[in-house]
Write a protein that holds these residues in place. Structure first.
Motif, PDB file in Angstrom:
ATOM      1  N   VAL A   1      22.985  34.636  -2.941  1.00 36.74           N
ATOM      2  CA  VAL A   1      23.141  34.271  -4.343  1.00 36.74           C
ATOM      3  C   VAL A   1      23.349  35.544  -5.144  1.00 36.74           C
ATOM      4  O   VAL A   1      22.551  36.485  -5.060  1.00 36.74           O
ATOM      5  N   TYR A   2      24.432  35.566  -5.896  1.00 36.43           N
ATOM      6  CA  TYR A   2      24.760  36.708  -6.733  1.00 36.43           C
ATOM      7  C   TYR A   2      24.528  36.355  -8.190  1.00 36.43           C
ATOM      8  O   TYR A   2      24.738  35.202  -8.597  1.00 36.43           O
ATOM      9  N   TRP A   3      24.136  37.362  -8.967  1.00 35.72           N
ATOM     10  CA  TRP A   3      23.794  37.156 -10.375  1.00 35.72           C
ATOM     11  C   TRP A   3      24.576  38.099 -11.266  1.00 35.72           C
ATOM     12  O   TRP A   3      24.854  39.245 -10.892  1.00 35.72           O
ATOM     13  N   GLY A   4      24.893  37.615 -12.467  1.00 33.72           N
ATOM     14  CA  GLY A   4      25.394  38.488 -13.501  1.00 33.72           C
ATOM     15  C   GLY A   4      24.241  39.159 -14.236  1.00 33.72           C
ATOM     16  O   GLY A   4      23.071  38.884 -13.958  1.00 33.72           O
ATOM     17  N   ARG A   5      24.585  40.007 -15.193  1.00 32.66           N
ATOM     18  CA  ARG A   5      23.557  40.748 -15.922  1.00 32.66           C
ATOM     19  C   ARG A   5      23.046  39.990 -17.134  1.00 32.66           C
ATOM     20  O   ARG A   5      22.063  40.401 -17.747  1.00 32.66           O
ATOM     21  N   GLY A   6      23.714  38.952 -17.495  1.00 32.83           N
ATOM     22  CA  GLY A   6      23.244  38.128 -18.602  1.00 32.83           C
ATOM     23  C   GLY A   6      23.947  38.401 -19.916  1.00 32.83           C
ATOM     24  O   GLY A   6      24.480  39.486 -20.147  1.00 32.83           O
ATOM     25  N   THR A   7      23.939  37.398 -20.768  1.00 30.94           N
ATOM     26  CA  THR A   7      24.477  37.523 -22.119  1.00 30.94           C
ATOM     27  C   THR A   7      23.511  36.845 -23.085  1.00 30.94           C
ATOM     28  O   THR A   7      22.997  35.758 -22.797  1.00 30.94           O
ATOM     29  N   GLN A   8      23.249  37.508 -24.197  1.00 36.66           N
ATOM     30  CA  GLN A   8      22.261  37.007 -25.148  1.00 36.66           C
ATOM     31  C   GLN A   8      22.859  35.922 -26.028  1.00 36.66           C
ATOM     32  O   GLN A   8      23.948  36.099 -26.598  1.00 36.66           O
ATOM     33  N   VAL A   9      22.142  34.822 -26.156  1.00 35.07           N
ATOM     34  CA  VAL A   9      22.492  33.756 -27.091  1.00 35.07           C
ATOM     35  C   VAL A   9      21.334  33.615 -28.069  1.00 35.07           C
ATOM     36  O   VAL A   9      20.195  33.409 -27.648  1.00 35.07           O
ATOM     37  N   THR A  10      21.630  33.740 -29.344  1.00 36.60           N
ATOM     38  CA  THR A  10      20.612  33.615 -30.378  1.00 36.60           C
ATOM     39  C   THR A  10      21.048  32.542 -31.367  1.00 36.60           C
ATOM     40  O   THR A  10      22.152  32.619 -31.920  1.00 36.60           O
ATOM     41  N   VAL A  11      20.202  31.539 -31.549  1.00 33.77           N
ATOM     42  CA  VAL A  11      20.499  30.432 -32.456  1.00 33.77           C
ATOM     43  C   VAL A  11      19.516  30.500 -33.610  1.00 33.77           C
ATOM     44  O   VAL A  11      18.305  30.387 -33.413  1.00 33.77           O
ATOM     45  N   SER A  12      20.037  30.684 -34.800  1.00 31.69           N
ATOM     46  CA  SER A  12      19.176  30.782 -35.983  1.00 31.69           C
ATOM     47  C   SER A  12      18.996  29.409 -36.625  1.00 31.69           C
ATOM     48  O   SER A  12      19.891  28.566 -36.587  1.00 31.69           O
ATOM     49  N   SER A  13      17.839  29.222 -37.226  1.00 31.81           N
ATOM     50  CA  SER A  13      17.549  27.923 -37.858  1.00 31.81           C
ATOM     51  C   SER A  13      18.010  27.892 -39.305  1.00 31.81           C
ATOM     52  O   SER A  13      18.414  28.894 -39.866  1.00 31.81           O
TER      53      SER A  13
ATOM     54  N   LEU B   1      23.950  23.507 -30.838  1.00 31.41           N
ATOM     55  CA  LEU B   1      22.928  24.462 -30.415  1.00 31.41           C
ATOM     56  C   LEU B   1      21.681  24.360 -31.283  1.00 31.41           C
ATOM     57  O   LEU B   1      21.764  24.088 -32.495  1.00 31.41           O
ATOM     58  N   LYS B   2      20.543  24.598 -30.647  1.00 35.96           N
ATOM     59  CA  LYS B   2      19.251  24.539 -31.313  1.00 35.96           C
ATOM     60  C   LYS B   2      18.569  25.901 -31.197  1.00 35.96           C
ATOM     61  O   LYS B   2      18.852  26.662 -30.261  1.00 35.96           O
ATOM     62  N   PRO B   3      17.644  26.207 -32.097  1.00 37.57           N
ATOM     63  CA  PRO B   3      16.927  27.488 -31.985  1.00 37.57           C
ATOM     64  C   PRO B   3      16.251  27.662 -30.626  1.00 37.57           C
ATOM     65  O   PRO B   3      16.186  28.794 -30.119  1.00 37.57           O
ATOM     66  N   GLU B   4      15.802  26.580 -30.020  1.00 34.39           N
ATOM     67  CA  GLU B   4      15.147  26.680 -28.711  1.00 34.39           C
ATOM     68  C   GLU B   4      16.124  26.984 -27.580  1.00 34.39           C
ATOM     69  O   GLU B   4      15.698  27.225 -26.449  1.00 34.39           O
ATOM     70  N   ASP B   5      17.410  27.011 -27.872  1.00 36.25           N
ATOM     71  CA  ASP B   5      18.390  27.433 -26.874  1.00 36.25           C
ATOM     72  C   ASP B   5      18.506  28.956 -26.818  1.00 36.25           C
ATOM     73  O   ASP B   5      19.220  29.491 -25.956  1.00 36.25           O
ATOM     74  N   THR B   6      17.836  29.642 -27.719  1.00 37.45           N
ATOM     75  CA  THR B   6      17.868  31.099 -27.737  1.00 37.45           C
ATOM     76  C   THR B   6      17.310  31.655 -26.433  1.00 37.45           C
ATOM     77  O   THR B   6      16.194  31.326 -26.033  1.00 37.45           O
ATOM     78  N   ALA B   7      18.104  32.489 -25.761  1.00 35.97           N
ATOM     79  CA  ALA B   7      17.709  33.026 -24.459  1.00 35.97           C
ATOM     80  C   ALA B   7      18.808  33.965 -23.970  1.00 35.97           C
ATOM     81  O   ALA B   7      19.892  34.022 -24.550  1.00 35.97           O
ATOM     82  N   VAL B   8      18.502  34.666 -22.898  1.00 35.44           N
ATOM     83  CA  VAL B   8      19.541  35.370 -22.151  1.00 35.44           C
ATOM     84  C   VAL B   8      20.060  34.399 -21.095  1.00 35.44           C
ATOM     85  O   VAL B   8      19.268  33.812 -20.342  1.00 35.44           O
ATOM     86  N   TYR B   9      21.354  34.239 -21.051  1.00 35.30           N
ATOM     87  CA  TYR B   9      21.986  33.306 -20.111  1.00 35.30           C
ATOM     88  C   TYR B   9      22.609  34.106 -18.967  1.00 35.30           C
ATOM     89  O   TYR B   9      23.385  35.042 -19.199  1.00 35.30           O
ATOM     90  N   TYR B  10      22.253  33.692 -17.749  1.00 39.12           N
ATOM     91  CA  TYR B  10      22.722  34.365 -16.546  1.00 39.12           C
ATOM     92  C   TYR B  10      23.580  33.398 -15.727  1.00 39.12           C
ATOM     93  O   TYR B  10      23.193  32.241 -15.524  1.00 39.12           O
TER      94      TYR B  10
END
Length: 113
Positions: free
Chosen positions: A101-113, A84-93
């Protein structure tokens, strides 16, 4: 159809996380499923998808690092994220494509440098 993501969190650069997306409800005849992500101030972008036949497609920025899979016996889809890289930081749906098309509410991924 309900989709619930889990597995997000805080990880250091170079680390790994595995996201899960559990589907419930009228989930017969799901076509493709996949993951999008959205970073602050950016548009939502496709990360990976997997078809009902098991075919996969990845965004160039995750090729070789992320692996998508699905277990239809558990009605669950996964995204294994390595290196994982810091630029992968995002909410993943996660999403599932049926007649709609159905969506989830998302899960936060935070990658620290």
């Amino acid at each position: 159809v309900q989709l619930v993501e889990s597995g997000g969190g805080l990880v250091q650069a170079g680390g790994s996380l595995r996201l899960s997306c559990a589907a419930s409800g009228s989930i017969f005849n799901i076509n493709d499923m996949g993951w999008y992500r959205q970073a602050p101030g950016k548009q939502r972008e496709l990360v990976a998808l997997i078809t009902s036949g098991g075919g996969t497609n990845y965004a160039d920025f995750v090729k070789g690092r992320f692996t998508i899979s699905r277990d239809d016996t558990r009605n669950t889809m996964y995204l294994q994220m390595n290196s994982l890289k810091p630029e992968d930081t995002a909410v993943y749906y996660c999403y599932a494509s049926l007649a709609y098309v159905y969506w989830g509410r998302g899960t936060q991924v935070t990658v620290s440098s």
